[in-house]
Design a protein around this motif. Structure first.
Motif, PDB file in Angstrom:
ATOM      1  N   ASN A 186       4.615  -4.457 -12.000  1.00  0.00           N
ATOM      2  CA  ASN A 186       5.146  -3.995 -10.721  1.00  0.00           C
ATOM      3  C   ASN A 186       4.039  -3.313  -9.917  1.00  0.00           C
ATOM      4  O   ASN A 186       3.337  -2.437 -10.432  1.00  0.00           O
ATOM      5  CB  ASN A 186       6.275  -2.990 -10.934  1.00  0.00           C
ATOM      6  CG  ASN A 186       7.511  -3.616 -11.545  1.00  0.00           C
ATOM      7  OD1 ASN A 186       8.244  -4.327 -10.869  1.00  0.00           O
ATOM      8  ND2 ASN A 186       7.748  -3.359 -12.830  1.00  0.00           N
ATOM      9  N   THR A 187       3.883  -3.711  -8.678  1.00  0.00           N
ATOM     10  CA  THR A 187       2.966  -3.049  -7.750  1.00  0.00           C
ATOM     11  C   THR A 187       3.680  -2.903  -6.411  1.00  0.00           C
ATOM     12  O   THR A 187       4.613  -3.657  -6.111  1.00  0.00           O
ATOM     13  CB  THR A 187       1.670  -3.853  -7.542  1.00  0.00           C
ATOM     14  OG1 THR A 187       2.001  -5.149  -7.006  1.00  0.00           O
ATOM     15  CG2 THR A 187       0.916  -4.034  -8.852  1.00  0.00           C
ATOM     16  N   GLY A 188       3.258  -1.931  -5.619  1.00  0.00           N
ATOM     17  CA  GLY A 188       3.896  -1.772  -4.322  1.00  0.00           C
ATOM     18  C   GLY A 188       3.537  -0.478  -3.634  1.00  0.00           C
ATOM     19  O   GLY A 188       2.551   0.176  -3.964  1.00  0.00           O
ATOM     20  N   THR A 189       4.372  -0.114  -2.664  1.00  0.00           N
ATOM     21  CA  THR A 189       4.161   1.107  -1.886  1.00  0.00           C
ATOM     22  C   THR A 189       5.467   1.889  -1.801  1.00  0.00           C
ATOM     23  O   THR A 189       6.558   1.322  -1.939  1.00  0.00           O
ATOM     24  CB  THR A 189       3.686   0.793  -0.461  1.00  0.00           C
ATOM     25  OG1 THR A 189       4.718   0.043   0.225  1.00  0.00           O
ATOM     26  CG2 THR A 189       2.399  -0.009  -0.476  1.00  0.00           C
ATOM     27  N   LEU A 190       5.343   3.193  -1.572  1.00  0.00           N
ATOM     28  CA  LEU A 190       6.540   4.012  -1.354  1.00  0.00           C
ATOM     29  C   LEU A 190       6.277   5.039  -0.260  1.00  0.00           C
ATOM     30  O   LEU A 190       5.153   5.469  -0.042  1.00  0.00           O
ATOM     31  CB  LEU A 190       6.994   4.688  -2.647  1.00  0.00           C
ATOM     32  CG  LEU A 190       6.139   5.775  -3.288  1.00  0.00           C
ATOM     33  CD1 LEU A 190       6.487   7.147  -2.732  1.00  0.00           C
ATOM     34  CD2 LEU A 190       6.350   5.781  -4.789  1.00  0.00           C
ATOM     35  N   GLN A 191       7.337   5.381   0.421  1.00  0.00           N
ATOM     36  CA  GLN A 191       7.310   6.375   1.480  1.00  0.00           C
ATOM     37  C   GLN A 191       8.716   6.938   1.633  1.00  0.00           C
ATOM     38  O   GLN A 191       9.694   6.287   1.238  1.00  0.00           O
ATOM     39  CB  GLN A 191       6.844   5.758   2.800  1.00  0.00           C
ATOM     40  CG  GLN A 191       6.641   6.748   3.931  1.00  0.00           C
ATOM     41  CD  GLN A 191       6.180   6.074   5.212  1.00  0.00           C
ATOM     42  OE1 GLN A 191       6.544   4.928   5.483  1.00  0.00           O
ATOM     43  NE2 GLN A 191       5.388   6.767   6.020  1.00  0.00           N
ATOM     44  N   THR A 226       2.850  10.135   4.109  1.00  0.00           N
ATOM     45  CA  THR A 226       2.075   8.901   4.213  1.00  0.00           C
ATOM     46  C   THR A 226       2.582   7.864   3.209  1.00  0.00           C
ATOM     47  O   THR A 226       3.218   8.204   2.214  1.00  0.00           O
ATOM     48  CB  THR A 226       0.587   9.169   3.950  1.00  0.00           C
ATOM     49  OG1 THR A 226       0.463   9.779   2.653  1.00  0.00           O
ATOM     50  CG2 THR A 226       0.017  10.096   4.997  1.00  0.00           C
ATOM     51  N   THR A 227       2.275   6.599   3.476  1.00  0.00           N
ATOM     52  CA  THR A 227       2.614   5.539   2.527  1.00  0.00           C
ATOM     53  C   THR A 227       1.615   5.568   1.375  1.00  0.00           C
ATOM     54  O   THR A 227       0.411   5.609   1.603  1.00  0.00           O
ATOM     55  CB  THR A 227       2.572   4.168   3.209  1.00  0.00           C
ATOM     56  OG1 THR A 227       3.499   4.154   4.298  1.00  0.00           O
ATOM     57  CG2 THR A 227       2.942   3.062   2.231  1.00  0.00           C
ATOM     58  N   VAL A 228       2.116   5.564   0.140  1.00  0.00           N
ATOM     59  CA  VAL A 228       1.233   5.593  -1.025  1.00  0.00           C
ATOM     60  C   VAL A 228       1.435   4.313  -1.837  1.00  0.00           C
ATOM     61  O   VAL A 228       2.525   3.744  -1.864  1.00  0.00           O
ATOM     62  CB  VAL A 228       1.494   6.831  -1.914  1.00  0.00           C
ATOM     63  CG1 VAL A 228       1.163   8.099  -1.164  1.00  0.00           C
ATOM     64  CG2 VAL A 228       2.939   6.870  -2.404  1.00  0.00           C
ATOM     65  N   GLU A 229       0.371   3.885  -2.487  1.00  0.00           N
ATOM     66  CA  GLU A 229       0.414   2.674  -3.300  1.00  0.00           C
ATOM     67  C   GLU A 229       0.498   3.026  -4.779  1.00  0.00           C
ATOM     68  O   GLU A 229       0.041   4.083  -5.200  1.00  0.00           O
ATOM     69  CB  GLU A 229      -0.845   1.836  -3.054  1.00  0.00           C
ATOM     70  CG  GLU A 229      -0.994   1.349  -1.623  1.00  0.00           C
ATOM     71  CD  GLU A 229      -2.250   0.521  -1.432  1.00  0.00           C
ATOM     72  OE1 GLU A 229      -3.045   0.417  -2.399  1.00  0.00           O
ATOM     73  OE2 GLU A 229      -2.440  -0.027  -0.331  1.00  0.00           O
ATOM     74  N   TYR A 230       1.116   2.131  -5.561  1.00  0.00           N
ATOM     75  CA  TYR A 230       1.162   2.299  -7.013  1.00  0.00           C
ATOM     76  C   TYR A 230       0.862   0.963  -7.677  1.00  0.00           C
ATOM     77  O   TYR A 230       1.069  -0.107  -7.096  1.00  0.00           O
ATOM     78  CB  TYR A 230       2.517   2.832  -7.464  1.00  0.00           C
ATOM     79  CG  TYR A 230       3.697   1.951  -7.128  1.00  0.00           C
ATOM     80  CD1 TYR A 230       4.079   0.900  -7.961  1.00  0.00           C
ATOM     81  CD2 TYR A 230       4.440   2.168  -5.962  1.00  0.00           C
ATOM     82  CE1 TYR A 230       5.145   0.078  -7.647  1.00  0.00           C
ATOM     83  CE2 TYR A 230       5.524   1.353  -5.641  1.00  0.00           C
ATOM     84  CZ  TYR A 230       5.865   0.317  -6.487  1.00  0.00           C
ATOM     85  OH  TYR A 230       6.926  -0.493  -6.171  1.00  0.00           O
ATOM     86  N   GLU A 231       0.387   1.051  -8.932  1.00  0.00           N
ATOM     87  CA  GLU A 231      -0.025  -0.137  -9.672  1.00  0.00           C
ATOM     88  C   GLU A 231       0.908  -0.501 -10.822  1.00  0.00           C
ATOM     89  O   GLU A 231       0.791  -1.566 -11.411  1.00  0.00           O
ATOM     90  CB  GLU A 231      -1.444   0.050 -10.221  1.00  0.00           C
ATOM     91  CG  GLU A 231      -2.515   0.207  -9.139  1.00  0.00           C
ATOM     92  CD  GLU A 231      -2.690  -1.048  -8.297  1.00  0.00           C
ATOM     93  OE1 GLU A 231      -2.430  -2.138  -8.829  1.00  0.00           O
ATOM     94  OE2 GLU A 231      -3.073  -0.920  -7.117  1.00  0.00           O
TER      95      GLU A 231
END
Length: 241
Positions: A154-159, A191-196
């Protein structure tokens, strides 16, 4: 025999990784209003109604995917974090009014539950609702191997998105006389943050929530001035004269 300087440097850099897992940093939801805010001129009391969460997070119903951060974080938010936020907002709203010399009372979970006796105890009824929560854009890849084994990536962004709304009511008539709303999108820390991966998504979710919460409450606190409260009280008292 002396080891070359380059090898010594590599060993030094690897030491933290070999020291074992480090304890996760603690976090909390709390806001402390500054003591220099203008104190309200009149002696009044406010009935604080329990904050209400109105932004239920949606869980995916896509049967072709495994549960990912968008699902697990949404479930945790709906069942756990919204309750933590209710408690934190209730406590911090009390601080915001008390530091201005206002007495706060807790008697009900909603305006509709107030009895005639409750309404006689306060000059103003204050309700707080919040809809803000995590918005997660997740991309999932499932790697399937012989023997039935599979790995889910799973990868993506959250805000965070949504609002906190504070409303002031006349306790006798239940009429709304004043409203203040703060949007999470207006916060510089949001801010929008990314995760791996799943673990990183959950950690960054907590980090982001603990980072933006004080900013939301600070904006609410600044938006409710002593002059605003004077106007609210004047409106309510003019209806009862």
């Amino acid at each position: 025999m002396r080891l070359p300087l380059g090898i010594l440097l590599i060993l030094f850099l690897l030491l933290p990784a070999c020291a074992g897992p480090q304890p996760a940093p603690s976090w909390s939801l709390s806001y402390t209003p500054p003591a220099h805010r203008a104190v309200f001129r009149d002696t009044i009391s406010i009935l604080l109604i329990k904050p209400v969460f109105t932004g239920l997070q949606q869980v995916s119903d896509n049967e072709s995917e495994q549960p990912g951060p968008a699902d697990t974080i949404a479930q945790a938010y709906n069942t756990d974090f919204c309750l933590r936020l209710q408690e934190a907002i209730q406590s911090d709203m009390e601080k915001i009014f008390k530091i201005r010399g206002i007495t706060t009372i807790h008697v009900a979970d909603s305006v509709e539950q107030l009895t005639p006796g409750d309404k006689q105890k306060a000059d103003i009824v204050v309700t707080t609702s919040f809809s803000f929560g995590p918005q997660i854009n997740n991309s999932q890849t499932i790697y399937r191997y012989f023997g039935g084994e599979s790995i889910v990536a799973n990868t993506g962004t959250l805000q965070f998105a949504g609002t906190v709304t504070v409303e002031f009511f006349d306790p006798r008539s239940n009429n709304k006389v004043f409203t203040r709303t703060v949007d999470a999108a207006s916060l510089s820390a949001n801010t929008t943050v990314e995760y791996e991966n799943q673990s990183e998504a959950e950690k960054k979710f907590k980090d982001q929530l603990s980072r933006i919460y004080p900013g939301l409450m600070e904006k609410i606190e600044k938006s409710i001035t002593a002059d605003d409260l004077q106007v609210v009280l004047k409106k309510i008292r003019s209806r009862t004269e």
